[in-house]
Design an enzyme around this catalytic site. Structure first.
Site, PDB file in Angstrom:
ATOM      1  N   ARG A  94      81.661 -30.276 -77.112  1.00  0.00           N
ATOM      2  CA  ARG A  94      81.164 -31.658 -77.250  1.00  0.00           C
ATOM      3  C   ARG A  94      80.059 -31.911 -76.215  1.00  0.00           C
ATOM      4  O   ARG A  94      79.947 -32.998 -75.670  1.00  0.00           O
ATOM      5  CB  ARG A  94      82.289 -32.670 -77.096  1.00  0.00           C
ATOM      6  CG  ARG A  94      82.059 -33.944 -77.914  1.00  0.00           C
ATOM      7  CD  ARG A  94      82.989 -35.078 -77.524  1.00  0.00           C
ATOM      8  NE  ARG A  94      82.929 -36.150 -78.494  1.00  0.00           N
ATOM      9  CZ  ARG A  94      83.198 -37.421 -78.223  1.00  0.00           C
ATOM     10  NH1 ARG A  94      83.576 -37.779 -77.031  1.00  0.00           N
ATOM     11  NH2 ARG A  94      83.131 -38.332 -79.159  1.00  0.00           N
ATOM     12  N   LYS A 127      91.697 -46.992 -71.657  1.00  0.00           N
ATOM     13  CA  LYS A 127      91.922 -45.857 -72.561  1.00  0.00           C
ATOM     14  C   LYS A 127      91.298 -44.653 -71.856  1.00  0.00           C
ATOM     15  O   LYS A 127      90.078 -44.589 -71.688  1.00  0.00           O
ATOM     16  CB  LYS A 127      91.240 -46.118 -73.899  1.00  0.00           C
ATOM     17  CG  LYS A 127      91.328 -44.966 -74.887  1.00  0.00           C
ATOM     18  CD  LYS A 127      90.698 -45.378 -76.212  1.00  0.00           C
ATOM     19  CE  LYS A 127      90.647 -44.253 -77.221  1.00  0.00           C
ATOM     20  NZ  LYS A 127      89.887 -44.646 -78.432  1.00  0.00           N
ATOM     21  N   TRP A 128      92.153 -43.724 -71.427  1.00  0.00           N
ATOM     22  CA  TRP A 128      91.707 -42.551 -70.644  1.00  0.00           C
ATOM     23  C   TRP A 128      91.589 -41.386 -71.615  1.00  0.00           C
ATOM     24  O   TRP A 128      92.596 -40.884 -72.113  1.00  0.00           O
ATOM     25  CB  TRP A 128      92.737 -42.273 -69.563  1.00  0.00           C
ATOM     26  CG  TRP A 128      92.454 -41.096 -68.668  1.00  0.00           C
ATOM     27  CD1 TRP A 128      92.241 -39.804 -69.039  1.00  0.00           C
ATOM     28  CD2 TRP A 128      92.392 -41.114 -67.237  1.00  0.00           C
ATOM     29  NE1 TRP A 128      92.053 -39.018 -67.932  1.00  0.00           N
ATOM     30  CE2 TRP A 128      92.140 -39.800 -66.799  1.00  0.00           C
ATOM     31  CE3 TRP A 128      92.534 -42.104 -66.265  1.00  0.00           C
ATOM     32  CZ2 TRP A 128      92.041 -39.453 -65.457  1.00  0.00           C
ATOM     33  CZ3 TRP A 128      92.436 -41.756 -64.929  1.00  0.00           C
ATOM     34  CH2 TRP A 128      92.179 -40.445 -64.533  1.00  0.00           C
ATOM     35  N   ASP A 129      90.355 -40.966 -71.837  1.00  0.00           N
ATOM     36  CA  ASP A 129      90.097 -39.956 -72.858  1.00  0.00           C
ATOM     37  C   ASP A 129      89.839 -38.596 -72.207  1.00  0.00           C
ATOM     38  O   ASP A 129      89.509 -38.501 -71.016  1.00  0.00           O
ATOM     39  CB  ASP A 129      88.871 -40.407 -73.661  1.00  0.00           C
ATOM     40  CG  ASP A 129      88.833 -39.855 -75.068  1.00  0.00           C
ATOM     41  OD1 ASP A 129      89.623 -38.942 -75.378  1.00  0.00           O
ATOM     42  OD2 ASP A 129      87.996 -40.332 -75.865  1.00  0.00           O
ATOM     43  N   ASP A 162      92.800 -39.361 -84.033  1.00  0.00           N
ATOM     44  CA  ASP A 162      91.584 -40.030 -84.506  1.00  0.00           C
ATOM     45  C   ASP A 162      91.656 -40.275 -86.001  1.00  0.00           C
ATOM     46  O   ASP A 162      90.765 -40.910 -86.563  1.00  0.00           O
ATOM     47  CB  ASP A 162      90.353 -39.173 -84.177  1.00  0.00           C
ATOM     48  CG  ASP A 162      89.903 -39.389 -82.749  1.00  0.00           C
ATOM     49  OD1 ASP A 162      90.358 -40.373 -82.128  1.00  0.00           O
ATOM     50  OD2 ASP A 162      89.122 -38.569 -82.238  1.00  0.00           O
TER      51      ASP A 162
HETATM   52  C1  DGJ Z   1      87.952 -39.516 -78.863  1.00  0.00           C
HETATM   53  C2  DGJ Z   1      88.942 -40.615 -79.061  1.00  0.00           C
HETATM   54  O1  DGJ Z   1      90.082 -40.145 -79.680  1.00  0.00           O
HETATM   55  C3  DGJ Z   1      88.291 -41.732 -79.878  1.00  0.00           C
HETATM   56  O2  DGJ Z   1      89.222 -42.729 -80.154  1.00  0.00           O
HETATM   57  C4  DGJ Z   1      87.100 -42.259 -79.132  1.00  0.00           C
HETATM   58  O3  DGJ Z   1      87.531 -42.882 -77.956  1.00  0.00           O
HETATM   59  C5  DGJ Z   1      86.134 -41.131 -78.828  1.00  0.00           C
HETATM   60  N1  DGJ Z   1      86.772 -40.019 -78.206  1.00  0.00           N
HETATM   61  C6  DGJ Z   1      85.012 -41.620 -77.963  1.00  0.00           C
HETATM   62  O4  DGJ Z   1      84.178 -40.614 -77.582  1.00  0.00           O
END
Ligand code: DGJ
Length: 757
Positions: free
Chosen positions: A451, A484-486, A556
């Site tokens: 990514r 929201k910690w991604d 997602d």
């Molecule tokens: C992956 C997450 O699962 C999505 O919900 C979103 O936050 C995207 N990343 C954003 O880049």
């Protein structure tokens, strides 16, 4: 005491309400053997299960066959190199390059309560909840000691395991493998249940008969992963939701793992679980210790469903922490599927205002608000607000959102949440330009992009401090109620510029410890924050992350039908309160499918519930259903969050319909959700057998009719509980069942079952 030591027989017996786990010390060498795990026993005279009277005898009786003994004895914590050729739990390399090890019993202690594990997430309980056994064992030759730790939960059929290894010798020892748990059992025609998937297809249930050799589930991605889950159950053949024996093993960890069942020459199964040994080597200097993450073991003699409910109770009471542990979560609207990167203050405020009119309580601003982040190709690491998008800055936006009044909800003012991906750095970022060596990489080799980003080296304390300061500054700059910690890529190119050559094998684990350190600090400094973990959807949905965040984004894939399978697999292990689930727009962005808005709501109701759409752009018909849906959430969320979950039917298995039920602990209230995926002509109504009710109580059955007119008019659908608005005993509803008749694909019905006073 639920743990006792029978000194005469040299047997430990660990009892939960319905299970016993038994360990024996044998021979003058003090081997530690596994005796029994299963339904609760009332006696300790079961040492014969270790078959010591059969050849190959214990080494003191017949040293001639030591290797054969080591290779067939049911070992409690097997070590590699001296004769046990099955999967070992521990392997070492000494300075001189040797590997043999044998850990034998030295002493033990039993005490009320449960120890914490240094730097690791762990289930917790006080002296009333738990009793702990620690068995100290040692390899006399290397002076390597290990403490095998077992904690029994008094009210749940749960035993947790971990191991602490100490080097008491003079020279360093490298741990090249150190797993957390092993159970050696006779095979009962076991089938292995595990969870697998991919991005947007997480946690599908797989079941297979175990065969000779090794069958494992694992991750070497640096995170638990979309593809495999740190879980394995061994179930007796034909075990169902309600019947049969199930041994569940779940790993409280978020990095590389292995869960494996090995069927050997004597028809014994060795089940092991722990950190994956791939690229793992931990240097233990003299006096140093290493503690393994925890394995949760659950035994159920009442099928898979009982294992699920035990894990749900364990996680709700003894793993999830913080302000939202027992609290209803705000209904949020997230702008990811609404706008992706194309948003500004005005757009977000328009969404927030419309959302608040419809009972939505929080706006979450997703990816794209910082640096020059106009796509997912850049700016991770540059965590300063992009004022071209957010005119007036973050605080202005948050203050404006906070001024919005929510109608119909429980909160007065709208709250604000923010997205972050603190573990990453884009090559096109000021941070990377300033500190290229902060990215995980092998010197001299161009690191692989994923990514278009790299992973920050969180094994380095200065990187952890830098990242934490960034998080702290953002969270202190405005009234932020939710994060929201991604985490959007796997770890590759393992190399740290800060670790010496003989410690590079520590990087995977040190990285995970760095993540835990960051989230631990954040929750200490911002105790009222609601944290939702996420990793490209649900790639790091594991008990380790659940220790820090009471909810995790499941996938997602927000399509209601795909979600049936994702949520079924997830709910096999996790309470519904932990599953991030939103209603999104159609055609669905992942699969292009159009489903009724009501069905999307019923499916999201089985999770945290929220929205992921541009509420200013959807049809009036859909929008008009949002307020009733948010009210539906308030009606049922206490029950969904705290009740007992029962799986009634599985769409993954029958290909036509799905059905689950949540019943309150006092059995007074229950909610049944039935989703018809595909309609079939010329079939009877479906007979649905409820579960978990009080057989003698009388219940009133009513259909919840959210948006029924729209569903009927626009989609030509009917959903009817034929036995609706009548009263039945729990006995009838469970044994004789109720009939549900539906027309139309992707339709759903919600049935409320309440005990009459
Ligand atoms: C992956 C997450 O699962 C999505 O919900 C979103 O936050 C995207 N990343 C954003 O880049």
């Amino acid at each position: 005491m639920s743990i006792l030591y029978d000194e005469k027989r040299r047997i430990f017996k660990l009892d939960t309400p319905k299970s016993s786990y038994i360990i024996g010390i044998v021979d003058e060498e003090n081997f530690i053997g596994h005796v029994y795990y299963g339904e609760r026993l009332n006696a300790t005279d079961v040492g014969y299960l270790m078959r010591l009277e059969e050849p190959p005898f214990v080494p003191s009786r017949n040293n001639r066959d030591r290797v054969t003994f080591l290779d067939s004895f049911p070992m409690e914590y097997p070590a590699a190199g001296l004769g046990d050729f099955r999967e070992a739990c521990i392997e070492v390399r000494t300075e001189s390059g040797n590997a043999g090890l044998q850990l034998n019993y030295v002493n033990h202690k039993i005490y009320p309560g449960k120890p914490k594990l240094e730097k690791l997430p762990v289930t917790f309980g006080d002296e009333q909840d738990c009793t702990t056994l620690e068995i100290l064992c040692e390899d006399e030759h290397l002076h390597l000691q290990a403490v095998l730790m077992y904690t029994v939960f008094e009210e749940l059929d749960v035993i947790t395991r971990s191991v602490r290894v100490m080097n008491q010798g003079d020279t360093p020892i490298y741990l090249t493998k150190v797993l957390s748990a092993c159970v050696d059992m006779d095979n009962k025609d076991f089938e292995m249940i595990s969870l697998h998937g991919s991005w947007a297809r997480e946690r599908r249930i797989q079941r297979r008969k175990i065969g000779y050799g090794k069958q494992s589930v694992s991750s070497m991605r640096g995170e638990s992963g979309h593809q495999d889950h740190p879980f394995m159950a061994l179930a007796t053949e034909h075990a169902t939701e309600d019947r049969g024996e199930v041994y569940g093993f779940h790993f409280v960890y978020s990095g590389n793992f292995i869960a494996q069942a090995e069927l050997n020459q004597f028809d014994m199964v060795r089940a092991v679980m722990g950190i994956h040994p791939h690229h793992f080597a931990w240097k233990l200097e003299n006096g140093a210790e290493f503690t393994t993450p925890e394995v949760v073991m659950v035994y159920s003699a009442e099928g898979i469903g009982k294992m699920s409910r035990t894990l749900h109770d364990l996680y709700r009471k003894h793993l999830i922490r913080g302000a939202f542990k027992d609290r209803k979560r705000p209904i949020l609207i997230n702008n990811w599927e609404a706008t992706y990167f194309d948003f500004d203050t005005d757009k977000l405020l328009a969404i927030a205002r419309e959302a608040a009119k419809n009972g939505i309580e929080m706006l979450v601003m997703d990816d794209g608000w910082f640096g020059n982040r106009s796509s997912d190709n850049m700016a991770l690491g540059d965590w300063f607000v992009n004022e071209d998008k957010l005119k007036g800055g973050l605080k202005y936006l948050v203050d404006e959102v906070n001024k919005i009044k929510v109608s119909g909800g429980e909160a007065d003012d709208m709250q604000f949440g923010i997205w972050m991906e603190p573990e990453m750095v884009s090559p096109d970022s000021d941070l990377y330009r300033a500190h290229p060596d902060w990215a995980i990489q092998i010197p001299g080799r161009t690191p692989s992009l994923c990514r278009n980003q790299y992973v920050l080296d969180l094994s380095r304390p200065e990187v952890v401090d830098y990242v934490y300061k960034m998080i702290y500054d953002i969270l202190s700059s405005a009234n932020i109620a939710y994060v929201k910690w991604d985490m959007n890529r796997q770890l590759t190119d393992l190399g740290s510029a800060a670790l010496p050559a003989d410690r590079q094998g520590e990087l995977y684990h040190r990285y995970v410890l760095g993540v835990y350190e960051l989230q631990g600090r954040m929750m200490r400094d911002f105790p009222e924050l609601l944290l939702e973990n996420c990793s490209s959807g649900g790639a790091r949905f594991d008990p380790g992350m659940l220790y820090f965040s009471p909810q995790i984004w499941s996938s997602d894939d927000t399509d209601a039908i795909e979600r049936l399978m994702i949520q079924e697999g997830t709910a096999m292990l996790y309470p519904l309160s932990a599953m991030g689930a939103h209603v999104s727009d159609c055609p669905n962005h992942a699969v292009g499918r159009t489903t009724p808005f009501t069905t999307r709501g019923y499916v999201a109701l089985a999770g945290t519930f929220g929205y992921e759409l541009d509420i200013t752009k959807i049809s009036e018909a859909d929008r008009s259903l949002i307020l009733p849906q948010t009210q539906m959430y308030h009606r049922y969320n206490d029950l969904v969050r705290t009740g007992d979950y029962y799986r009634i039917a599985s769409y993954a298995e029958n290909h036509y319909y799905d059905c689950w039920q949540v019943t309150s602990k006092d059995k007074k209230e229950s909610l049944v959700t039935f989703i018809q995926v595909l309609s079939r002509p010329n079939v009877h109504s479906r007979r649905v057998y409820l579960k978990g009710l009080d057989a003698d109580a009388t219940y009133c059955v009513t259909q919840d009719k959210i948006g029924e007119d729209f569903v009927k008019g626009a989609q030509m659908v009917t959903a009817e509980v034929l036995s609706a608005t009548q009263t039945y005993t729990g006995d009838v509803l469970m044994k004789a069942g109720m009939n549900i008749s539906m027309q139309g694909d992707f339709t759903g019905v919600l049935i409320s079952v309440r005990q009459m006073e």
